[in-house]
Structure formats: C-alpha cells, structure tokens
Design a protein around this motif. Structure first.
Motif, PDB file in Angstrom:
ATOM      1  N   LEU A  90      -8.450  13.294  -0.244  1.00 35.96           N
ATOM      2  CA  LEU A  90      -7.439  12.785  -1.180  1.00 35.96           C
ATOM      3  C   LEU A  90      -6.432  11.823  -0.551  1.00 35.96           C
ATOM      4  N   PRO A  91      -5.829  12.155   0.580  1.00 38.77           N
ATOM      5  CA  PRO A  91      -4.808  11.240   1.120  1.00 38.77           C
ATOM      6  C   PRO A  91      -5.317   9.816   1.331  1.00 38.77           C
ATOM      7  N   ASP A  92      -6.521   9.666   1.877  1.00 39.78           N
ATOM      8  CA  ASP A  92      -7.055   8.325   2.108  1.00 39.78           C
ATOM      9  C   ASP A  92      -7.300   7.586   0.793  1.00 39.78           C
ATOM     10  N   ARG A  93      -7.863   8.306  -0.175  1.00 34.50           N
ATOM     11  CA  ARG A  93      -8.143   7.673  -1.470  1.00 34.50           C
ATOM     12  C   ARG A  93      -6.844   7.272  -2.165  1.00 34.50           C
ATOM     13  N   LEU A  94      -5.847   8.154  -2.129  1.00 36.58           N
ATOM     14  CA  LEU A  94      -4.570   7.823  -2.751  1.00 36.58           C
ATOM     15  C   LEU A  94      -3.893   6.664  -2.021  1.00 36.58           C
ATOM     16  N   GLY A  95      -4.036   6.616  -0.716  1.00 42.19           N
ATOM     17  CA  GLY A  95      -3.485   5.489   0.046  1.00 42.19           C
ATOM     18  C   GLY A  95      -4.097   4.168  -0.390  1.00 42.19           C
ATOM     19  N   GLU A  96      -5.402   4.176  -0.667  1.00 43.70           N
ATOM     20  CA  GLU A  96      -6.072   2.959  -1.142  1.00 43.70           C
ATOM     21  C   GLU A  96      -5.520   2.530  -2.497  1.00 43.70           C
ATOM     22  N   VAL A  97      -5.387   3.484  -3.408  1.00 43.69           N
ATOM     23  CA  VAL A  97      -4.873   3.178  -4.746  1.00 43.69           C
ATOM     24  C   VAL A  97      -3.450   2.639  -4.657  1.00 43.69           C
ATOM     25  N   MET A  98      -2.645   3.259  -3.817  1.00 42.08           N
ATOM     26  CA  MET A  98      -1.258   2.824  -3.684  1.00 42.08           C
ATOM     27  C   MET A  98      -1.163   1.449  -3.040  1.00 42.08           C
ATOM     28  N   ALA A  99      -2.022   1.172  -2.082  1.00 44.36           N
ATOM     29  CA  ALA A  99      -2.003  -0.143  -1.443  1.00 44.36           C
ATOM     30  C   ALA A  99      -2.338  -1.231  -2.469  1.00 44.36           C
ATOM     31  N   ASP A 100      -3.224  -0.905  -3.409  1.00 41.52           N
ATOM     32  CA  ASP A 100      -3.591  -1.871  -4.444  1.00 41.52           C
ATOM     33  C   ASP A 100      -2.464  -2.091  -5.451  1.00 41.52           C
ATOM     34  N   THR A 101      -1.655  -1.070  -5.702  1.00 39.16           N
ATOM     35  CA  THR A 101      -0.650  -1.179  -6.756  1.00 39.16           C
ATOM     36  C   THR A 101       0.756  -1.449  -6.235  1.00 39.16           C
ATOM     37  N   ILE A 102       1.142  -0.843  -5.134  1.00 40.89           N
ATOM     38  CA  ILE A 102       2.495  -1.051  -4.587  1.00 40.89           C
ATOM     39  C   ILE A 102       2.406  -1.447  -3.127  1.00 40.89           C
ATOM     40  N   GLY A 103       1.497  -2.303  -2.806  1.00 36.83           N
ATOM     41  CA  GLY A 103       1.238  -2.689  -1.421  1.00 36.83           C
ATOM     42  C   GLY A 103       2.435  -3.186  -0.654  1.00 36.83           C
ATOM     43  N   ASP A 104       3.452  -3.688  -1.357  1.00 34.20           N
ATOM     44  CA  ASP A 104       4.614  -4.222  -0.661  1.00 34.20           C
ATOM     45  C   ASP A 104       5.646  -3.146  -0.334  1.00 34.20           C
ATOM     46  N   ASP A 105       5.287  -1.870  -0.565  1.00 37.34           N
ATOM     47  CA  ASP A 105       6.211  -0.772  -0.282  1.00 37.34           C
ATOM     48  C   ASP A 105       5.509   0.272   0.590  1.00 37.34           C
ATOM     49  N   PRO A 106       5.234  -0.081   1.846  1.00 38.57           N
ATOM     50  CA  PRO A 106       4.482   0.851   2.701  1.00 38.57           C
ATOM     51  C   PRO A 106       5.235   2.143   2.996  1.00 38.57           C
ATOM     52  N   ARG A 107       6.544   2.105   2.973  1.00 42.25           N
ATOM     53  CA  ARG A 107       7.305   3.324   3.262  1.00 42.25           C
ATOM     54  C   ARG A 107       7.054   4.378   2.185  1.00 42.25           C
ATOM     55  N   THR A 108       7.070   3.983   0.926  1.00 39.85           N
ATOM     56  CA  THR A 108       6.796   4.926  -0.159  1.00 39.85           C
ATOM     57  C   THR A 108       5.360   5.434  -0.063  1.00 39.85           C
ATOM     58  N   ARG A 109       4.434   4.508   0.160  1.00 36.70           N
ATOM     59  CA  ARG A 109       3.024   4.891   0.286  1.00 36.70           C
ATOM     60  C   ARG A 109       2.838   5.872   1.435  1.00 36.70           C
ATOM     61  N   ASP A 110       3.413   5.572   2.587  1.00 37.69           N
ATOM     62  CA  ASP A 110       3.256   6.438   3.754  1.00 37.69           C
ATOM     63  C   ASP A 110       3.877   7.814   3.525  1.00 37.69           C
ATOM     64  N   THR A 111       4.999   7.848   2.819  1.00 37.42           N
ATOM     65  CA  THR A 111       5.654   9.128   2.528  1.00 37.42           C
ATOM     66  C   THR A 111       4.768   9.993   1.635  1.00 37.42           C
ATOM     67  N   ILE A 112       4.233   9.396   0.582  1.00 37.69           N
ATOM     68  CA  ILE A 112       3.394  10.158  -0.357  1.00 37.69           C
ATOM     69  C   ILE A 112       2.098  10.578   0.310  1.00 37.69           C
ATOM     70  N   VAL A 113       1.454   9.665   0.999  1.00 35.58           N
ATOM     71  CA  VAL A 113       0.194   9.992   1.678  1.00 35.58           C
ATOM     72  C   VAL A 113       0.443  11.053   2.751  1.00 35.58           C
ATOM     73  N   GLY A 114       1.552  10.956   3.453  1.00 39.43           N
ATOM     74  CA  GLY A 114       1.894  11.949   4.472  1.00 39.43           C
ATOM     75  C   GLY A 114       2.067  13.332   3.876  1.00 39.43           C
ATOM     76  N   SER A 115       2.674  13.413   2.706  1.00 39.76           N
ATOM     77  CA  SER A 115       2.841  14.732   2.078  1.00 39.76           C
ATOM     78  C   SER A 115       1.489  15.294   1.644  1.00 39.76           C
ATOM     79  N   TYR A 116       0.581  14.428   1.204  1.00 40.18           N
ATOM     80  CA  TYR A 116      -0.766  14.894   0.857  1.00 40.18           C
ATOM     81  C   TYR A 116      -1.518  15.353   2.108  1.00 40.18           C
ATOM     82  N   ARG A 117      -1.349  14.638   3.218  1.00 41.24           N
ATOM     83  CA  ARG A 117      -2.017  15.053   4.462  1.00 41.24           C
ATOM     84  C   ARG A 117      -1.502  16.418   4.929  1.00 41.24           C
TER      85      ARG A 117
END
Length: 182
Positions: A90-117
């Motif tokens: 899940l974390p990797d897949r969600l990271g891909e989806v987030m990169a496609d939609t909010i790619g300019d906000d890596p901090r938010t993406r990393d925070t969410i993916v980190g919580s899933y990990r």
C-alpha cells in the motif's frame, strides 16, 4: 487615481486565493484517487490471494481448491501471509497516486506514506525464507576454495583445587592460584 500599493496587494491576494483553490482541487483529486486504490498479493504457494483497499481492509479473498489438502493452520498462514504482503504494498502504491496528484508537495506525500509504512511494514521473512547460513556457497564462484570454519575452542581445563593450608597465593576464591605446586 488608484494607489499602486493597494493594487499590488489586491493582485497578490487574488493570486494566493487562486493558488489555494488549485491546491484544494488537487487534494480532492488525490483523495478520490486514493479511495480507488486497491492492492493484491498471493501467498507463496498461491493458495490464497488477498486484495486490500486503501485503508488496508480486506476487499477480496480468493482461496484455491488446494486448501482441501491443507490443515486449518496452513490455510490461515497462507491467508495472513497474503494479507500482510498486500498491506505492505500500500505505501508504495499510495505514494505513486500522490505523486501524480500532488507531486509538488513531497512533505505531505512523505508524511502520509510514512504513516502507512509504520502501520503496514514489510512482513518478516518466513522461517523457511531465512537467510542462508554463513558457510553457504551462495555468492562464491565455483572455483573458489571453501573457507574452513574456525574450530570451536576447546573447553577450559578443570581447575585443580589449591592444596590445604596454601595461603601465599590466597586470592579469596577468585580464580585460585596462578601457579600450583606439586
């Protein structure tokens, strides 16, 4: 006559409002895309396949007829192994989806993916998947000689008790005398 400072401030505010609206739209798109995420994984032997939704909940479970030849414990292990493997994806897949939609906000993406990990870590290797022993031939060329394993050190020799009345080397029972007279 208009004030250039107030015109500039109004333009900046309009720009900030437009940026905030665009960002909110991207986050709504991300939320919708994340809600559609599902990930599947199968047990090593293929008897169980589990699909989880974006929250890690079981969305589908497929079990083959091979389970008829398995014990209940084996079936449970296959299902749980597949479930944990799917959740760990899940974390990797969600990271891909987030990169496609909010790619300019890596901090938010990393925070969410980190919580899933943290919630769905990589599963521990199964006991039969343990790393090979150190003397394994894996990683060596066939023409390399095998490195002999160091011999186990011999057990310590039993200590002889000190002769009665031998007080010159009395160490109050801490290891006995260094030299023994015979």
């Amino acid at each position: 006559m208009s004030d250039p400072l107030s015109d500039n401030a109004e333009a900046r505010i309009d720009d900030l409002v437009a940026q905030t609206k665009r960002k909110a739209e991207r986050y709504r798109a991300m939320q919708q895309a994340v809600e559609q995420v599902s990930v599947s994984a199968a047990s090593k032997d293929g008897t169980a396949t589990v699909t989880v939704d974006s929250a890690g909940n079981v969305a589908d479970l497929r079990i083959t007829d091979r389970v008829r030849e398995m014990s209940g414990d084996q079936v449970a292990k296959a299902v749980l192994t597949a479930l944990r493997a799917a959740q760990a994806k899940l974390p990797d897949r969600l990271g891909e989806v987030m990169a496609d939609t909010i790619g300019d906000d890596p901090r938010t993406r990393d925070t969410i993916v980190g919580s899933y990990r943290a919630k769905f870590p990589e599963p521990e290797p199964e006991p039969d998947e343990a790393p090979p022993p150190p003397d394994s031939r894996i990683g060596r060329l066939d023409d390399e000689p095998e490195t002999p394993r160091p011999a186990e050190p011999p057990p310590p020799a039993p200590r002889r008790p000190a002769p009665p009345g031998d007080d010159d080397d009395n160490d109050e029972g801490f290891g006995g005398p260094v030299m023994i007279r015979e």
